[in-house]
Design an enzyme around this catalytic site. Structure first.
Site, PDB file in Angstrom:
ATOM      1  N   GLY A  84       0.844  -1.193   0.000  1.00 56.05           N
ATOM      2  CA  GLY A  84       0.000   0.000   0.000  1.00 56.05           C
ATOM      3  C   GLY A  84       0.877   1.240   0.000  1.00 56.05           C
ATOM      4  O   GLY A  84       2.098   1.149   0.045  1.00 56.05           O
ATOM      5  N   PHE A  86       1.456   3.286   2.239  1.00 57.20           N
ATOM      6  CA  PHE A  86       2.265   3.569   3.436  1.00 57.20           C
ATOM      7  C   PHE A  86       2.898   2.342   4.042  1.00 57.20           C
ATOM      8  O   PHE A  86       3.367   2.373   5.154  1.00 57.20           O
ATOM      9  CB  PHE A  86       1.390   4.291   4.477  1.00 57.20           C
ATOM     10  CG  PHE A  86       1.220   5.740   4.097  1.00 57.20           C
ATOM     11  CD1 PHE A  86       2.129   6.696   4.520  1.00 57.20           C
ATOM     12  CD2 PHE A  86       0.237   6.112   3.224  1.00 57.20           C
ATOM     13  CE1 PHE A  86       2.020   8.013   4.111  1.00 57.20           C
ATOM     14  CE2 PHE A  86       0.113   7.429   2.810  1.00 57.20           C
ATOM     15  CZ  PHE A  86       1.008   8.382   3.251  1.00 57.20           C
ATOM     16  N   GLY A  87       2.896   1.266   3.332  1.00 59.08           N
ATOM     17  CA  GLY A  87       3.538   0.127   3.952  1.00 59.08           C
ATOM     18  C   GLY A  87       3.111  -1.170   3.307  1.00 59.08           C
ATOM     19  O   GLY A  87       2.139  -1.243   2.559  1.00 59.08           O
ATOM     20  N   GLU A  88       3.869  -2.200   3.649  1.00 59.75           N
ATOM     21  CA  GLU A  88       3.578  -3.535   3.112  1.00 59.75           C
ATOM     22  C   GLU A  88       2.906  -4.347   4.220  1.00 59.75           C
ATOM     23  O   GLU A  88       3.258  -4.183   5.397  1.00 59.75           O
ATOM     24  CB  GLU A  88       4.905  -4.212   2.744  1.00 59.75           C
ATOM     25  CG  GLU A  88       5.809  -3.379   1.866  1.00 59.75           C
ATOM     26  CD  GLU A  88       5.495  -3.603   0.388  1.00 59.75           C
ATOM     27  OE1 GLU A  88       5.554  -2.631  -0.376  1.00 59.75           O
ATOM     28  OE2 GLU A  88       5.151  -4.748   0.038  1.00 59.75           O
ATOM     29  N   VAL A  89       1.994  -5.203   3.868  1.00 58.06           N
ATOM     30  CA  VAL A  89       1.325  -6.059   4.857  1.00 58.06           C
ATOM     31  C   VAL A  89       1.680  -7.520   4.574  1.00 58.06           C
ATOM     32  O   VAL A  89       1.587  -7.957   3.420  1.00 58.06           O
ATOM     33  CB  VAL A  89      -0.208  -5.849   4.820  1.00 58.06           C
ATOM     34  CG1 VAL A  89      -0.882  -6.706   5.893  1.00 58.06           C
ATOM     35  CG2 VAL A  89      -0.562  -4.380   5.033  1.00 58.06           C
ATOM     36  N   LYS A 104       2.087  -5.082   9.450  1.00 59.29           N
ATOM     37  CA  LYS A 104       2.245  -3.965   8.505  1.00 59.29           C
ATOM     38  C   LYS A 104       3.588  -3.322   8.776  1.00 59.29           C
ATOM     39  O   LYS A 104       3.880  -2.937   9.907  1.00 59.29           O
ATOM     40  CB  LYS A 104       1.116  -2.940   8.693  1.00 59.29           C
ATOM     41  CG  LYS A 104       1.228  -1.725   7.758  1.00 59.29           C
ATOM     42  CD  LYS A 104       0.148  -0.697   8.045  1.00 59.29           C
ATOM     43  CE  LYS A 104       0.341   0.569   7.231  1.00 59.29           C
ATOM     44  NZ  LYS A 104      -0.619   1.640   7.616  1.00 59.29           N
ATOM     45  N   ASP A 190      -9.362   7.898   6.318  1.00 63.35           N
ATOM     46  CA  ASP A 190      -9.140   7.151   5.059  1.00 63.35           C
ATOM     47  C   ASP A 190     -10.093   5.956   4.979  1.00 63.35           C
ATOM     48  O   ASP A 190      -9.686   4.822   4.720  1.00 63.35           O
ATOM     49  CB  ASP A 190      -7.680   6.687   4.947  1.00 63.35           C
ATOM     50  CG  ASP A 190      -7.321   6.308   3.507  1.00 63.35           C
ATOM     51  OD1 ASP A 190      -6.308   5.614   3.313  1.00 63.35           O
ATOM     52  OD2 ASP A 190      -8.082   6.687   2.584  1.00 63.35           O
TER      53      ASP A 190
HETATM   54  C1  LIG Z   1      -4.595  -2.586  14.102  1.00 64.63           C
HETATM   55  N1  LIG Z   1      -3.779  -1.932  13.072  1.00 64.63           N
HETATM   56  C2  LIG Z   1      -2.415  -2.007  13.020  1.00 64.63           C
HETATM   57  C3  LIG Z   1      -1.989  -1.279  11.905  1.00 64.63           C
HETATM   58  C4  LIG Z   1      -3.157  -0.689  11.230  1.00 64.63           C
HETATM   59  O1  LIG Z   1      -3.138   0.708  11.255  1.00 64.63           O
HETATM   60  C5  LIG Z   1      -3.278  -1.188   9.860  1.00 64.63           C
HETATM   61  C6  LIG Z   1      -3.421  -1.644   8.797  1.00 64.63           C
HETATM   62  C7  LIG Z   1      -3.633  -2.239   7.515  1.00 64.63           C
HETATM   63  C8  LIG Z   1      -3.568  -1.472   6.361  1.00 64.63           C
HETATM   64  C9  LIG Z   1      -3.830  -2.107   5.154  1.00 64.63           C
HETATM   65  N2  LIG Z   1      -4.142  -3.434   5.079  1.00 64.63           N
HETATM   66  C10 LIG Z   1      -4.184  -4.171   6.188  1.00 64.63           C
HETATM   67  N3  LIG Z   1      -4.523  -5.536   6.138  1.00 64.63           N
HETATM   68  N4  LIG Z   1      -4.522  -6.244   7.269  1.00 64.63           N
HETATM   69  C11 LIG Z   1      -4.922  -7.492   6.977  1.00 64.63           C
HETATM   70  C12 LIG Z   1      -5.087  -8.498   8.040  1.00 64.63           C
HETATM   71  N5  LIG Z   1      -4.960  -8.062   9.275  1.00 64.63           N
HETATM   72  O2  LIG Z   1      -5.376  -9.685   7.760  1.00 64.63           O
HETATM   73  C13 LIG Z   1      -5.201  -7.572   5.585  1.00 64.63           C
HETATM   74  C14 LIG Z   1      -5.655  -8.592   4.758  1.00 64.63           C
HETATM   75  C15 LIG Z   1      -5.823  -8.298   3.395  1.00 64.63           C
HETATM   76  F1  LIG Z   1      -6.275  -9.269   2.578  1.00 64.63           F
HETATM   77  C16 LIG Z   1      -5.562  -7.026   2.884  1.00 64.63           C
HETATM   78  C17 LIG Z   1      -5.106  -6.002   3.705  1.00 64.63           C
HETATM   79  C18 LIG Z   1      -4.926  -6.286   5.068  1.00 64.63           C
HETATM   80  C19 LIG Z   1      -3.948  -3.599   7.450  1.00 64.63           C
HETATM   81  C20 LIG Z   1      -4.299  -1.188  12.055  1.00 64.63           C
HETATM   82  O3  LIG Z   1      -5.470  -0.951  11.879  1.00 64.63           O
END
Ligand SMILES: CN1C=C[C@@](O)(C#Cc2ccnc(-n3nc(C(N)=O)c4cc(F)ccc43)c2)C1=O
Length: 348
Positions: A84, A86-89, A104, A190
């Protein structure tokens, strides 16, 4: 303790945590990361430990070893989930416990402590659970619960567009999350389908990504300069007051949630079928994109979007009011009946 003494106590606790990774209570997380950018690790810490590694883990299944928690040592990356702005997940696994979660990773110079402090101010089942935050040299890694249903944006891409009942079903849960945020004076900034995650069965939706968020002042008004670099959310979902730099309130999130509603129903972001970038001038000067409401929508569903796309933030419905209207619309369409992965429907 007086507030000053408790702040001193808090500072001492944070100082004691510096330079190491430990399992702590959530209350230490925000103060620790308020300073993480200003106070780099000391030279000897860097030299002795071969790099800076400090932070706080909240989940007992994430176990630091000798006060360290580093990728390739105490945890391992299993797969890449998403990149994304601002960062990779990633999906990661703790090497001691085998526990899997999402992580992230953000470059330190792009990390905003609000991503942790905003989350720390919240306590809702509609928000993705944070498991910890660790600095590894020039990166901050935020660990969180893994959502196997993926993001709402992925579901929309796979489905083309969502049936009205399912769009209302998710909108209600996102508005419940926004109601919670706004009651704690947190602005997400956002709101969009990429930042809504789903349970495996698609029955539950969770708001995530507090990287743009901010804590509002007592007057409920934004205190962050609206044009702060990189503080902008997603242009197609930006409220008129945001593009006009008028500072924004929680009502900006309500507008974005209705842009997300149009994205679910049409399979494309609002404005993009009728206008070219930059969209900010159109968002400021054109009527709200209510002409993009599908003609097949129930009148109550159309009302939801019209109430949330009021250009004047004062006239715009509050998250709680809009959620009640969504509940009524969902009832009128007979509740959630469409399958999670129905037949592909061409985007509008
Ligand atoms: C609690 N916390 C900690 C960091 C935070 O600010 C964030 C984020 C974020 C941004 C984009 N994408 C994902 N993302 N997370 C998951 C997941 N947890 O499984 C995920 C799974 C996907 F398929 C796509 C994007 C995803 C998570 C936040 O809120």
């Amino acid at each position: 303790f007086s507030p000053k003494e408790s702040l001193q106590g808090q500072d001492l606790a944070v100082q004691a945590l510096r330079g190491s990774v430990s399992q702590e209570e959530a209350k230490h997380l925000a103060p620790f990361f308020q300073q993480v950018k200003s106070e780099a690790c000391s030279e000897e810490e860097e030299w002795e430990s071969g790099g800076c590694n400090e932070g706080v883990l909240l989940n007992e299944n994430l176990k630091p070893v000798n006060y360290e928690y580093k990728e390739g040592h105490e945890y391992t990356v299993c797969s890449h989930i998403q990149n994304g702005a601002f960062g990779e997940v990633y999906c990661v696994k703790d090497n001691s416990t085998g526990f899997q979660c999402a992580a992230k990773r953000i470059p330190l110079d792009r990390f905003r402590s609000e991503e942790v402090s905003s989350w720390s101010a919240l306590n809702s089942s509609r928000i993705v659970q944070l498991y910890g935050a660790v600095r590894e040299d020039a990166f901050v890694t935020l660990f969180m619960e893994l959502k196997k249903g993926g993001s709402l944006a992925q579901l929309i891409r796979e489905s083309g567009r969502l049936p009205q009942d399912r769009a209302l079903f998710y909108q209600e849960q996102v508005l419940e999350a926004l109601e919670h945020l706004h009651s704690r004076r947190v602005l997400h900034r956002d709101v969009k389908a990429d930042n809504v995650l789903l349970s495996q069965d698609g029955e539950k939706a969770f708001l995530c990504d507090f990287g743009h968020s901010e804590k509002l002042g007592l007057n409920g008004k934004s205190q962050v300069p609206p044009t702060g670099a990189g503080l902008q959310g997603t242009e197609t979902h930006m409220a008129p007051e945001v593009v006009l730099g008028e500072g924004c309130s929680s009502q900006a999130d309500v507008w974005s949630s209705c842009c997300m509603m149009l994205h679910m129903l049409n399979g494309c972001h609002p404005w993009t079928r009728y206008y070219t970038h930059p969209l900010c001038l159109k968002i400021a000067n054109e009527p709200p994109p209510i002409k993009e409401i599908p003609a097949t929508c129930n009148p109550c569903t159309a009302d939801v979007i019209k109430m949330g796309l009021e250009k004047d933030p004062i006239k715009r419905a509050l998250a709680a009011e809009l959620r009640a209207k969504v509940k009524e619309a969902l009832k009128q369409v007979g509740g959630l009946r469409s399958p999670l992965k129905g037949p592909y429907q061409e985007p509008a």
